[in-house]
Design a protein around this motif. Structure first.
Motif, short mmCIF file in Angstrom:
data_model
loop_
_atom_site.label_atom_id
_atom_site.label_comp_id
_atom_site.label_asym_id
_atom_site.label_seq_id
_atom_site.Cartn_x
_atom_site.Cartn_y
_atom_site.Cartn_z
N LEU A 273 0.84 -1.20 0.00
CA LEU A 273 0.00 0.00 0.00
C LEU A 273 0.87 1.25 0.00
O LEU A 273 0.40 2.32 0.41
CB LEU A 273 -0.93 0.00 1.22
N ASP A 274 2.11 1.16 -0.43
CA ASP A 274 2.99 2.31 -0.44
C ASP A 274 2.55 3.32 -1.51
O ASP A 274 1.91 2.97 -2.48
CB ASP A 274 4.44 1.90 -0.65
N ASP B 256 3.70 -3.33 3.31
CA ASP B 256 4.46 -2.13 2.94
C ASP B 256 3.52 -0.93 2.94
O ASP B 256 2.63 -0.82 2.11
CB ASP B 256 5.09 -2.31 1.55
N LEU B 257 3.73 -0.04 3.92
CA LEU B 257 2.97 1.20 4.04
C LEU B 257 3.89 2.41 3.86
O LEU B 257 3.55 3.51 4.29
CB LEU B 257 2.29 1.27 5.41
N SER B 258 5.02 2.22 3.23
CA SER B 258 6.00 3.30 3.11
C SER B 258 5.52 4.37 2.14
O SER B 258 4.62 4.17 1.34
CB SER B 258 7.34 2.74 2.65
N LYS C 47 6.39 -10.79 9.00
CA LYS C 47 7.82 -11.02 8.98
C LYS C 47 8.56 -9.81 8.40
O LYS C 47 9.72 -9.58 8.74
CB LYS C 47 8.15 -12.27 8.16
N THR C 48 7.89 -9.04 7.56
CA THR C 48 8.49 -7.83 6.97
C THR C 48 7.50 -6.68 7.06
O THR C 48 6.34 -6.82 6.67
CB THR C 48 8.88 -8.07 5.51
N LEU C 49 7.97 -5.53 7.57
CA LEU C 49 7.13 -4.34 7.73
C LEU C 49 7.88 -3.13 7.20
O LEU C 49 8.99 -2.83 7.65
CB LEU C 49 6.77 -4.13 9.20
N GLY C 50 7.29 -2.44 6.22
CA GLY C 50 7.88 -1.22 5.66
C GLY C 50 7.05 -0.01 6.03
O GLY C 50 5.89 0.10 5.61
N LEU C 51 7.63 0.90 6.81
CA LEU C 51 6.93 2.12 7.23
C LEU C 51 7.78 3.35 6.96
O LEU C 51 7.54 4.41 7.54
CB LEU C 51 6.61 2.05 8.73
#
Length: 1031
Positions: A506-507, A528-530, A548-552
């Motif tokens: 959702l970046d 992914d919310l970056s 397991k993976t989080l992008g902020l």
């Protein structure tokens, strides 16, 4: 795919060859039975998976054993143990070679463990058929194979790269095998044949009908003598450096069925007539980037089944007559130059299974094509074209369709309802990078087999996360670069039909809050919310997801809410860079990958940080306003990458960091560290990049750094290190970047007692030290990476580390080096692959400039300014055709500027000022376009742009010593006056327009920025943001 076709072809012809040998279950000869049993005994095989050898036993007649064929008198004439799970060696003593009556031997797809093909194979002189395909033979090919003069089929392909001995060649192998009709030598090195390979084959094998020589390292074009092999039905040459034209005589091969010339470096125009060979079923010309051509008008009843032209320069339109290829099952023309509309006659190709037309310039709508008539279609790829209007629905009625890619086009409007769909096997749907808008209908989930859905880079406003979802297979959803959920608060996160997925992007969606529907995602592993606009706090419920993976990264987050007491989480990789996080570094998060860079922690690194990062392989805290000392516990990390750059850290470098065996990258640039570099680098050091520039480091250069034998980047610039040139680095052949600028190094840089070279060196910066003496020219000749004629491109370095359970994480790294180019200091990113530079400025080098510098043909920047060089500028500089910046100013150079400078067409910065150069500045080159400051300070230098181009002629005196024109002193030079008036008027018009016309001013700034960024592309990284103020 081609390999599979020929495996199938072999399967078809094997019975034909076998039929030549009568299959009679007569009583076998006892001696031959004994030989077979001994042969079986010598083999190591898996009996549980055996279907042939397992039937061999002494209680039954050998002629009844599976894989054994006998003649009427009981002699063993055929042996087939192909695909048996054999794993052992075989040599000349094998009882196999006692079967003197063998006419057919098939050992394909076994594993003889890299042993050589036994020379005793030459004893089996009755052989008609010999198949050793994929049997893991290696070493030298025995010339005894040439004794098998009755061979009709010979297959030595796909082994462990066997080769010929030095005194042997292909000609010696095949010159007596005149009965051969089929020859398979794929993956055998035939480079020793040179350009004569074609003549060797055509002169020795007149009956040849099948020839496959893929990946044989062939060199040179297909020889004209190949025209004699007009009985060829199969010609496979892919993966060789044919480097020539496709011969027209191939169109005369009336029996030609399969032609594969993929990846052969072919060029020129492909003869259209070859497509018209009536027997032709398969053509593969792909991956020949300079091969041109177009498609002919196809007649009806053509046999063509597979046409592969991807990654060539084929152009024109797809003719309507392509619909006549009713047997066509594969059509790949991706990455070509086709234009025009996609013909609706494609709907006639009812046997088509794979259709790839991506990366061309096809245009128009595709709604008029009856896609649903392609009932066998499995792949439809129309991506990266110029197609427009709405997304057609008819492809979703193709029952066997598995992958549909319409990305990178100009499709627009709303996505229509997916009604009456029957593509239940469709598992990949890519509609990204179009102009779709509005909401995605819930009916998209009527595609029950859908696993991956990419809708990124559109103008979509909503997606049905809630609703009646029949699909339970969707695992990957990419909605990035849209305008979804910009103010979504989510009021019903526990909706019974909430979509459950495993990976969600959702970046770049202008999100202003965490979507509430995420709370009940029970399978979400990647989020992914970056690059959104989410402010405030990271909620604690996010740690409870099975992520397991989080992008902020790149939001407006200021704090983290800690997980609830006693809760557990699975997070392995978290990216929080470029936010506004404050306070202490969060220690409750541990994982493999932690990026907290570019925040505002404004704190020291906790002394116990090592207790929380023991499993962390990548840790970045750069540019986060950290201060204080580096705690020793940070060495507890099993780190591959540690980046603490661009902070205010002080104190000394912990000795344990130089002793960490797992560390590949250590970046401590731009801090306030002092003391010396610990001289404790261990044997087997794995450092690839060490960056300590712009600190206050003192002391001597660490000699133990030579233990880091795979070091690629060393940046110690702008410190206070006092030492001689580190000659011990010469033993590190992997070094690509060496920066020692602005220290206190001294002495010569020659290393006569040190053996070793830097073949990969691309950047060396020794500026602003006290180095002296002459530059050793011979050392420059070993810098091979600066001598190639083209970009020595390599992929950015990447690192992988395991995460347990067979999973892992990989990241590509940017090596950043700060240097001065064209008078500007800038950070160079990815410089290791595209940039070369030498900067020896600001030292005490003397003597002549070595002419060997001219050998560095791919050098981009050379700065030798502010030294004591004497002599002339070497004319060999004219060989540096890619040079962009050249600074030789403030030396004692003499003589003229070499006329070879006219060859330096990429030169955009030049400074030879303040030397002792003489003569005229070379004309008819770009040198006259540089400012006069580039040449000033050379009293004997003249010509544009430094002085007027008018030749100075002193008029002869008259008898009384006066001028012949007594009034010349008062005469006005009209040429000069007119130039002054023109310049003044032009300057006033331009400046006045810029001052008083805002539109002109904005246009001027925008144009200037574009010009600057084209000349100096690196500036865009540094000043790109300022560009927006003028656009």
């Amino acid at each position: 795919m081609i390999t599979l076709i020929f495996h199938f072809f072999l399967f078809l012809i094997t019975p034909c060859v076998t039929n030549l040998i009568p299959t009679v279950h007569s009583k076998c000869i006892e001696a031959q039975k004994e030989s077979l049993l001994n042969f079986k005994k010598s083999l190591v095989f898996n009996s549980s998976s055996s279907s042939k050898l397992i039937t061999w036993n002494s209680n039954t007649e050998c002629c009844t054993w599976t894989g054994v064929t006998c003649s009427t008198n009981g002699s063993v004439v055929g042996l087939d143990i192909s695909s048996e799970s054999i794993s052992c060696n075989i040599d000349n003593s094998s009882s196999l070679f006692q079967l003197q009556h063998l006419q057919r031997l098939n050992l394909a797809y076994t594993n003889f463990s890299g042993s050589s093909i036994p020379s005793a194979i030459g004893k089996l002189i009755e052989l008609r058929y010999l198949n050793l395909r994929g049997a893991y033979f290696s070493g030298k090919i025995p010339i005894e194979v040439a004794h098998l003069t009755r061979l009709v089929v010979l297959d030595l392909s796909y082994n462990s790269y066997p080769f010929f001995a030095e005194n042997q060649n292909l000609s010696m192998l095949i010159q007596n095998l005149t009965e051969l009709t089929e020859l398979y030598l794929d993956h055998i090195n035939l480079s020793a044949e040179g350009s004569h390979w074609g003549q060797t084959i055509s002169s020795s094998l007149p009956k040849l009908s099948v020839l496959t020589l893929s990946f044989c390292d062939l060199r040179g074009p297909i020889h004209e003598s190949f025209a004699k092999l007009d009985s060829l039905s199969t010609l496979i040459l892919y993966g060789n450096n044919i480097s020539g034209l496709v011969p027209k005589f191939l169109a005369n091969f009336s029996s030609l069925i399969s032609l594969s010339l993929s990846a052969c470096n072919l060029y020129g125009a492909f003869p259209k007539e070859i497509f018209q060979v009536p027997t032709l079923k398969s053509v593969d010309l792909s991956v020949n980037s300079e091969l041109r051509g177009s498609l002919p008008e196809f007649l009806k009843n053509v046999s063509l089944e597979s046409l592969v032209l991807s990654r060539t320069k084929f152009s024109g339109v797809l003719p309507d007559s392509i619909g006549n290829l009713e047997m066509l099952s594969r059509l790949y023309v991706s990455d070509c130059n086709f234009t025009g509309a996609i013909p609706k006659s494609l709907a006639n190709l009812t046997q088509l299974r794979f259709l790839a037309l991506s990366s061309n310039k096809f245009s128009g709508s595709i709604n008029y094509i009856q896609w649903d008539k392609l009932i066998k279609l499995e792949l439809l790829d129309l991506s990266n074209n110029l197609l427009y209007r709405s997304i057609p629905l008819s492809p979703f009625s193709i029952r066997w369709l598995r992958r549909l890619d319409l990305s990178g086009n100009h499709f627009s409007g709303q996505v229509l309802e997916f009604s009456n769909v029957s593509s239940y096997l469709l598992y990949i749907l890519d509609l990204s990078s179009n102009n779709l808008e509005g909401s995605i209908p819930v009916s998209i989930f009527n595609l029950l087999g859908l696993q991956e859905l990419n809708l990124s880079s559109n103008n979509l406003s909503d997606f049905p996360f809630y609703g009646l979802h029949e699909s339970r297979n969707l695992s990957f959803l990419d909605l990035s670069h849209n305008s979804l959920l910009s103010n979504h608060n989510g009021t019903n996160s526990s909706h019974p039909s909430l979509l459950q997925i495993q990976a969600l992007k959702l970046d770049f969606n202008k999100l202003k809050t965490f979507p509430n529907f995420l709370k009940n995602q029970s399978s979400l592993a990647y989020l992914d919310l970056s690059d959104n606009q989410i402010p405030g706090q990271i909620p604690n419920w996010i740690w409870g997801l099975p992520l397991k993976t989080l992008g902020l990264c790149c939001n407006k987050l200021v704090s983290l809410e800690a997980p609830l007491l006693g809760s557990t989480y699975n997070l392995l990789n978290i990216d929080l860079h470029s936010n506004q996080l404050q306070g202490q570094i969060p220690l409750f998060i541990s994982g493999n990958y932690l990026d907290y860079s570019r925040n505002n922690f404004s704190s020291s690194i906790p002394t116990d940080i090592g207790d929380f990062i023991s499993s962390t392989a990548y840790l970045s805290l750069s540019s986060s306003n950290l201060y204080g000392e580096i705690p020793i516990s940070i060495c507890n990390a099993s780190g591959i990458v540690l980046d603490l750059s661009n902070n205010s850290l002080s104190g000394i470098i912990p000795q344990c960091l130089t002793q960490a065996s797992s560390l590949n990258v250590l970046d401590l640039r731009r801090n306030n560290l002092n003391g010396s570099i610990p001289d404790t680098f261990l044997q087997g050091c794995n450092l690839q990049s060490l960056a300590l520039s712009r600190n206050h480091i003192q002391g001597r250069f660490p000699k133990s750094l030579a233990n880091c034998s795979i070091l690629e980047v060393l940046d110690l610039g702008v410190n206070q290190i006092i030492d001689v040139f580190p000659c011990m680095l010469k033993t590190i052949s992997t070094l690509r970047v060496l920066v020692l600028r602005s220290n206190k190094f001294y002495g010569p840089i020659g290393c006569p007692e040190t053996n070793g070279t830097w073949p990969k060196l691309q950047i060396i910066d020794l500026a602003h030290n006290s180095f002296n003496g002459e530059i050793p020219g011979m050392s420059l000749t070993t810098w091979k990476a600066m001598m190639v004629n083209e970009d020595n491109y390599q992929s950015p370095r990447s690192f992988w580390w395991g995460a347990g359970g067979g999973s892992g994480h990989s990241i590509q790294l940017e090596d950043v080096v700060t240097t001065t180019i064209k008078g500007l200091e800038m950070d160079l990113v990815y410089i290791l692959t595209i940039f070369t530079s030498i900067d020896f400025s600001g030292n005490k080098f003397s003597g002549t400039i070595p002419k060997e510098i001219g050998l560095l043909r791919s050098l981009h920047v050379l700065n030798l300014s502010s030294n004591a060089f004497t002599g002339e500028i070497p004319s060999s500089f004219g060989n540096m055709r890619t040079i962009e910046s050249l600074d030789l100013s403030q030396n004692h150079l003499s003589g003229q500027i070499p006329p070879q400078f006219a060859n330096l067409t990429f030169l955009s910065y030049l400074n030879v000022s303040y030397n002792q150069l003489t003569g005229r500045i070379p004309t008819a080159t770009q040198l006259s376009t540089f400012p006069n400051t580039s040449f000033e300070g050379n009293k004997g230098l003249w010509g544009p742009p430094l002085t007027s181009d008018t030749t100075i002629v002193v008029p002869p005196p008259t008898l009384n010593g006066s001028s012949s024109k007594p009034n010349s002193g008062d005469e006005i030079e009209l040429n000069v006056l007119s130039a002054d008036i023109g310049f003044t008027c032009g300057f006033a018009i331009v400046v006045g327009s810029l001052l008083f016309c805002k539109r002109w001013r904005k246009w001027y700034y925008r144009a200037m920025f574009n010009i600057l960024f084209k000349i100096f592309p690196q500036l865009e990284h540094r000043f790109g943001n300022h560009r927006r103020h003028f656009t």
